[in-house]
Motif scaffolding. Structure first.
Motif: not given
Length: 145
Positions: A95, A98, A103-107, A116, A120
């Motif tokens: 966490r 990230i 960055l976004s989680r997807a990125e 993603a 998670s």
């Protein structure tokens, strides 16, 4: 009759962490609840440490009636608790990586080569990432700083 260690240069009053394997065995076979609690306390402090290994060794060849099964359970619980704590530490590091990356989680997931949804599971501690994936996460997080 109080517990005494035969042929050892240590007494039952010494810290359990200093006991040789023979003392652990004597405490299991001839000790009482006080001695057993002290052994379990030491195992809880370090579930894979010297005393835990000595306990495993003793239980592999000596099964003192009434305490062997309880010690098996105590050792397993201590290790399970430690693994749960370690898994949470890894999840917290994920966490944090990230967040530090910016960055976004997807990125972030894409940059480390996963999905993603898989990321998670790492961030919640449901799944523990591999060592190589942790290295990638640290590298991507450092680039964002």
């Amino acid at each position: 009759m109080p517990l005494a260690f035969r042929n050892l240069d240590i007494t039952p009053e010494a810290p359990v962490s200093s006991w040789p394997t023979e003392a652990v065995q004597a405490a299991l076979e001839r000790g009482d609840l006080e001695h057993w609690r002290r052994i379990v306390a030491e195992v809880n402090q370090d579930p894979w440490g010297r005393i835990a290994r000595q306990l495993e060794e003793v239980l592999s060849h000596s099964r003192p009636y009434g305490i062997a099964d309880a010690m098996d359970v105590a050792l397993a619980r201590a290790r399970r608790r430690a693994e749960d704590e370690e898994r949470e530490q890894v999840a917290a590091e994920v966490r944090d990586a990230i967040a530090r990356s910016g960055l976004s989680r997807a990125e972030f997931a894409s940059r480390i080569g996963t999905s993603a949804s898989r990321l998670s599971t790492y961030a919640t501690g449901k799944v523990t990432p591999s060592a190589s994936l942790m290295v990638r996460m640290r590298r991507v997080a450092a680039q964002g700083e």
